[in-house]
Design a protein around this motif. Structure first.
Motif, short mmCIF file in Angstrom:
data_model
loop_
_atom_site.label_atom_id
_atom_site.label_comp_id
_atom_site.label_asym_id
_atom_site.label_seq_id
_atom_site.Cartn_x
_atom_site.Cartn_y
_atom_site.Cartn_z
N PHE A 111 0.80 -1.22 0.00
CA PHE A 111 0.00 0.00 0.00
C PHE A 111 0.84 1.28 0.00
O PHE A 111 0.30 2.36 0.19
CB PHE A 111 -0.93 0.00 1.21
CG PHE A 111 -1.79 -1.24 1.31
CD1 PHE A 111 -2.45 -1.73 0.19
CD2 PHE A 111 -1.93 -1.92 2.52
CE1 PHE A 111 -3.26 -2.87 0.27
CE2 PHE A 111 -2.73 -3.05 2.61
CZ PHE A 111 -3.39 -3.54 1.49
N ARG A 167 1.55 -5.70 5.49
CA ARG A 167 0.72 -4.67 4.87
C ARG A 167 0.45 -5.13 3.44
O ARG A 167 1.09 -4.70 2.48
CB ARG A 167 1.40 -3.29 4.91
CG ARG A 167 1.54 -2.71 6.28
CD ARG A 167 0.26 -2.78 7.10
NE ARG A 167 -0.81 -1.97 6.52
CZ ARG A 167 -2.10 -2.37 6.49
NH1 ARG A 167 -2.49 -3.53 7.00
NH2 ARG A 167 -3.00 -1.58 5.96
N THR A 169 -3.05 -6.97 1.11
CA THR A 169 -4.49 -7.24 1.10
C THR A 169 -4.80 -8.40 2.03
O THR A 169 -4.31 -9.52 1.83
CB THR A 169 -4.93 -7.55 -0.34
OG1 THR A 169 -4.71 -6.40 -1.13
CG2 THR A 169 -6.40 -7.94 -0.41
N GLN A 170 -5.60 -8.14 3.06
CA GLN A 170 -5.80 -9.15 4.09
C GLN A 170 -6.53 -10.39 3.58
O GLN A 170 -6.27 -11.49 4.00
CB GLN A 170 -6.52 -8.53 5.29
CG GLN A 170 -5.68 -7.45 5.98
CD GLN A 170 -4.48 -8.02 6.74
OE1 GLN A 170 -4.60 -8.46 7.86
NE2 GLN A 170 -3.31 -8.02 6.11
N GLY A 360 -12.28 -2.81 4.26
CA GLY A 360 -10.93 -2.78 4.79
C GLY A 360 -10.09 -4.05 4.70
O GLY A 360 -8.91 -4.03 5.01
N GLN A 363 -8.23 -3.71 -0.72
CA GLN A 363 -7.11 -2.86 -1.11
C GLN A 363 -7.59 -1.45 -1.42
O GLN A 363 -8.77 -1.26 -1.73
CB GLN A 363 -6.44 -3.44 -2.35
CG GLN A 363 -7.38 -3.50 -3.55
CD GLN A 363 -6.78 -4.19 -4.76
OE1 GLN A 363 -5.86 -4.98 -4.66
NE2 GLN A 363 -7.30 -3.87 -5.93
N TYR A 364 -6.66 -0.49 -1.35
CA TYR A 364 -6.94 0.83 -1.91
C TYR A 364 -6.90 0.60 -3.41
O TYR A 364 -5.94 0.00 -3.92
CB TYR A 364 -5.87 1.84 -1.53
CG TYR A 364 -5.62 1.91 -0.03
CD1 TYR A 364 -6.44 2.69 0.78
CD2 TYR A 364 -4.59 1.19 0.55
CE1 TYR A 364 -6.22 2.75 2.16
CE2 TYR A 364 -4.36 1.24 1.92
CZ TYR A 364 -5.17 2.02 2.72
OH TYR A 364 -4.96 2.08 4.07
N GLN A 382 -14.41 4.93 2.08
CA GLN A 382 -13.12 4.26 1.96
C GLN A 382 -12.63 3.83 3.34
O GLN A 382 -12.35 4.66 4.20
CB GLN A 382 -12.11 5.21 1.31
CG GLN A 382 -10.71 4.66 1.18
CD GLN A 382 -10.60 3.59 0.10
OE1 GLN A 382 -11.06 3.78 -1.02
NE2 GLN A 382 -9.99 2.46 0.43
N ASP A 383 -12.51 2.53 3.53
CA ASP A 383 -11.88 2.03 4.75
C ASP A 383 -10.36 2.10 4.60
O ASP A 383 -9.84 1.92 3.49
CB ASP A 383 -12.22 0.54 4.96
CG ASP A 383 -13.62 0.30 5.51
OD1 ASP A 383 -14.35 1.26 5.76
OD2 ASP A 383 -13.96 -0.90 5.69
N MET A 385 -7.04 -0.11 5.26
CA MET A 385 -6.99 -1.55 5.00
C MET A 385 -6.63 -2.41 6.22
O MET A 385 -5.50 -2.91 6.34
CB MET A 385 -6.06 -1.84 3.83
CG MET A 385 -6.63 -1.31 2.54
SD MET A 385 -8.22 -2.10 2.16
CE MET A 385 -9.22 -0.70 1.74
N ASP A 425 -11.16 1.31 9.85
CA ASP A 425 -10.95 -0.13 9.65
C ASP A 425 -12.30 -0.84 9.56
O ASP A 425 -13.35 -0.23 9.78
CB ASP A 425 -10.17 -0.73 10.83
CG ASP A 425 -10.88 -0.50 12.15
OD1 ASP A 425 -11.91 -1.14 12.40
OD2 ASP A 425 -10.42 0.36 12.95
#
Ligand code: BMA
Length: 818
Positions: A111, A167, A169-170, A360, A363-364, A382-383, A385, A425
């Motif tokens: 990110f 950091r 994408t979860q 969240g 991804q952005y 927008q969360d 991430m 988040d």
């Protein structure tokens, strides 16, 4: 990602395109297109089989457990006296970058944009650039093992452990709807820049709206390389402003205000024009292009006698938010192309949505995503991430990386018209109560959480770009760590009792959220999608493969149990799949129509979830590939800007019809109501005309339950002066299984009209509920989930044809059977 693709600086060289990848385990080499990911490149060169097919997933774990090297050669002309920088927009995730064998930098966050100084390593003539990806899974484990104390992750979501230390994408580690592939790759652009006096990094924008003018404050964040003067120019159409500043080397910010008289404002879809302006900003030798929209957005949190409001005001008008949650467009990042994303976002607008929440755990998104949202009129919540896990934010290095990410993203996204909210988040406050460690020692984990959350708030507020910060989703309010899954008096709510706690759909009517930002119900994708990942022998709800393509423990049982709760049990797998989609549509219709009838107490509903990342049973309205499930067709109706909805009076059992108007002016509605019996009698047409105000839902008419009689339901439709505000609806006082639905004897005729092309005309002899003409189709029909009543004709036309990755399909009628 900053939009370098439109950068016009002459000394800017794009290095995306064809690279070569090498597997460090077996030495295999294969072409690697940048932007791209390793799985997609392996698939394209036939080295792996389709990850989405049956149970292939785990056999591909060696990919994220390994290291990969991607390389390319390029020619460049070394400019004398200039410094050279290599900009990498999004590298997933841990990677060492080498230019001509010299290490020039290390990436640690997907990110963060990296700008590495490569002045010493760059050669005049031929160069070789290499990105060496380390194993993110191994690093996650190492970081976890060396941490001071346990920082748990949600094991039932994440098949791959400890990704909360990365950091990245979860949901790459798996989620209750996602395959766990953990992709590796370069997702944004790679740019080589040679700079003389200055290097432009970020640009942020904020707007001040005054009577008849909008001032745009533009801030350029630069690295000044030589003392001297730097010129900054901003222009849009006939308006321009410029300035020249004497600056010393180091990080500097330059600000400038461009004033636009007689502004054409940008509005969310359904509320006015999506006016956009092309804006160019020049700073020294760098030039950037933006498409901006002029709008003001506020989050309204006034106290009232319930608690606190939660509503969005856009250009001084309060607007009810109708939308859904966005997850990444595909589990394989290379497939998330602008064409694919445009299709999904278009589907959102076609279902009358005006807001998406970028969740969240994803991804952005790249700049082109937000440009599409702005063009289509979708506001973006927008969360940041972070989702569902606990995070190691007591580690200052880790938190430093998060701060860097947040600053870059807040600045980058500030120019986009669609931006409405920054949210800390997804579900991190609730997560404090999910793990034994944080239950036992809540102080420690709450303190750790608050360090991160405060850092995010500070950045949004310091940057001061006029987009509000909201601490978390859900949240009752700042520094309130209570249960916003059940508190419906203030803040945004996630209401999951129906799906996750198996309560009936009527339970949605027990809460009246101020804004419901998550609630959902699962269904299976269409047979056509199921066929794309199964062998015929897998096409059974209890098969292993159907289980693998269901990521929420007990999910398929919940679907089956719900079907038996509301419907007569189906005879075939095909019918079960269809009924699963009706259940989902019914669930969302129940929740959303009730909450809309609570306007202005409730001022927004974003259901979980708009799209899918791979072919799976999930809460999405759009199946993998973008096909519309029945729920998405239903969404177009329950999200229609003017809605008539029938709700049971909890005390008397009477049926109350509410009228809701989300448009900016009162509307005159003419409605017709019918009692329809399963055997096909249509009783007493009752009509009504009324003016519906815009600020609140009103009670239009009441039907005593006693009037219904056995086997009867209520069908109604309404018209308004504007055709697109007209609609139809129905209400069943009992569960569908309590009616003896009969064969509707539907007749299908194919006609052609000048205006709409091919038309499918349907008529019936007995009522048919939830009729679908072509489920799983690539054609978007004017309707594909409707009630048929004897004596009425239903004309369907194709509104749009979608690009397909699946084979052809022949339409097949489906309807509710007795
Ligand atoms: C919500 C989301 C996701 C999840 C979904 C369904 O709370 O935030 O974490 O996928 O529930 O369980």
């Amino acid at each position: 990602m900053m939009d370098f693709t439109k950068e016009q600086n002459n000394d800017c060289q794009r290095l995306s395109g064809e690279w070569t990848a090498r597997c460090l385990k077996n030495g295999a080499e294969f072409p690697f297109p940048v932007p791209g990911d390793v799985h997609s490149a392996l698939l394209a060169s036939d080295q792996i089989s389709d990850p989405y097919w049956r149970e292939t997933e785990t056999s591909l774990d060696w990919i994220h457990e390994n290291e990969w090297q991607i390389k390319r050669r390029f020619e460049t002309q070394r400019k004398k006296g200039k410094r050279a920088y290599l900009t990498l927009e999004s590298v997933d995730c841990f990677a060492i970058v080498r230019l001509n064998g010299i290490e020039v930098g290390m990436c640690q966050s997907q990110f963060v944009r990296y700008d590495f100084d490569v002045t010493e390593a760059l050669l005049d003539g031929e160069n070789e650039l290499e990105v060496h990806f380390l194993s993110n899974s191994k690093i996650a484990k190492e970081k976890h093992d060396s941490f001071e104390f346990e920082v748990p992750y949600l094991a039932f979501n994440n098949r791959l452990p400890h990704y909360n230390f990365l950091r990245k994408t979860q949901c790459h580690a798996g989620w209750d709807w996602n395959i766990a592939l953990s992709p590796v790759g370069l997702y944004g652009d790679v740019i080589l820049r040679q700079c003389q006096a200055s290097r432009l990094d970020d640009i942020s924008m904020r707007q001040r709206h005054e009577d008849g003018v909008v001032h745009i404050d533009i801030t350029a964040f630069c690295e000044i390389l030589e003392p001297g003067s730097v010129r900054i120019v901003a222009r849009t159409g006939e308006h321009a402003v410029s300035d020249e500043r004497q600056l010393w080397p180091g990080e500097q910010r330059l600000t400038l205000t461009l004033t636009i008289p007689n502004p054409r404002l940008w509005w969310p879809a359904g509320h006015g024009e999506q006016a956009l302006y092309d804006l160019t900003v020049e700073v020294g030798e760098d030039v950037r292009h933006f498409r901006i929209g002029l709008k003001k957005v506020e989050l309204i949190r006034d106290r009232d006698d319930i608690g606190r409001r939660f509503a969005f005001r856009v250009n001084d008008r309060e607007i009810f938010m109708r939308g859904a949650n966005w997850i990444p467009a595909d589990a394989l990042p290379s497939r998330a192309t602008p064409d694919v994303v445009r299709d999904r976002l278009t589907s959102a607008v076609e279902a009358n949505m005006n807001m998406l929440r970028i969740w969240g755990g994803g991804q952005y998104e790249p700049d082109w995503f937000y440009e599409l949202c702005s063009e289509l009129g979708l506001l973006v919540w927008q969360d940041f991430m972070f989702a569902c896990n606990l995070y190691p934010s007591s580690d200052r290095q880790w938190l430093g990386l998060v701060r860097q990410e947040a600053r870059q993203q807040v600045r980058r996204l500030s120019s986009h018209a669609c931006m409405a909210l920054w949210c800390g988040d997804n579900e991190l406050v609730g997560a404090l109560g999910w793990y034994p460690e944080s239950k036992q020692n809540r102080d420690r984990y709450l303190a750790m959480y608050e360090r991160m959350n405060f850092a995010l708030q500070e950045i949004v507020e310091e940057e001061n770009l006029d987009i509000a910060f909201w601490p978390s989703s859900p949240s009752i309010g700042p520094l309130n760590f209570g249960d916003s899954w059940h508190d419906d008096t203030s803040g945004d709510m996630h209401f999951w009792d129906v799906w996750h706690s198996a309560k009936d759909f009527e339970h949605y009517r027990t809460v009246r959220p101020r804004f419901c930002s998550e609630f959902g119900f699962q269904s299976f994708p269409s047979m056509r999608v199921i066929e794309s990942f199964t062998e015929p022998r897998d096409r059974n709800v209890s098969s292993r493969v159907m289980d693998v393509h269901q990521r929420n423990d007990g999910g398929n049982s919940r679907i089956v149990e719900t079907i038996s709760r509301y419907f007569r049990f189906p005879d075939s797998f095909e019918d079960l799949v269809y009924l699963s989609q009706i259940s989902q549509a019914m669930a969302m219709k129940t929740a959303i129509e009730f909450w809309r009838s609570n306007k202005p107490r409730c001022m927004g509903t974003l259901y979980w979830q708009l799209n899918d990342t791979w072919p799976v049973a999930s809460w999405s309205g759009l199946e993998y590939g973008g096909g519309w499930k029945l729920m998405h067709y239903m969404a177009r109706q329950f999200y229609s800007p003017v809605l008539l909805t029938a709700q049971p009076d909890m005390k008397t059992g009477d049926v109350i019809v509410y009228a809701v108007n989300d448009t900016e002016n009162p509307v005159l509605v003419s409605a017709e109501f019918r009692y329809v019996s399963v055997s096909g009698e249509v009783r007493t047409p009752f009509s009504l005309s009324l003016e519906v105000p815009t600020d609140r839902a009103i009670e239009a008419v009441r039907f005593p339950l006693a009037d219904f009689g056995e086997s009867v339901f209520l069908a109604f439709n309404w018209t308004c002066a504007r055709q697109d505000f007209s609609g139809e609806n129905f209400f069943l006082p009992k569960a569908p299984r309590d009616y003896d639905w009969q064969d509707p004897e539907i007749e299908v005729e194919h006609l052609r009209s000048e205006e709409d092309g091919e038309i499918v005309r349907l008529t019936c002899k007995k009522p048919a509920l939830y009729t679908s003409y072509d489920l799983g189709s690539d054609d978007i029909y004017s309707d594909n989930c409707f009630t048929m009543i004897p004596g009425q004709t239903k004309d369907l036309c194709i509104r749009r044809k979608r690009l397909s990755h699946l084979g052809p399909q022949t339409p097949e009628l489906q309807y509710l059977k007795g």
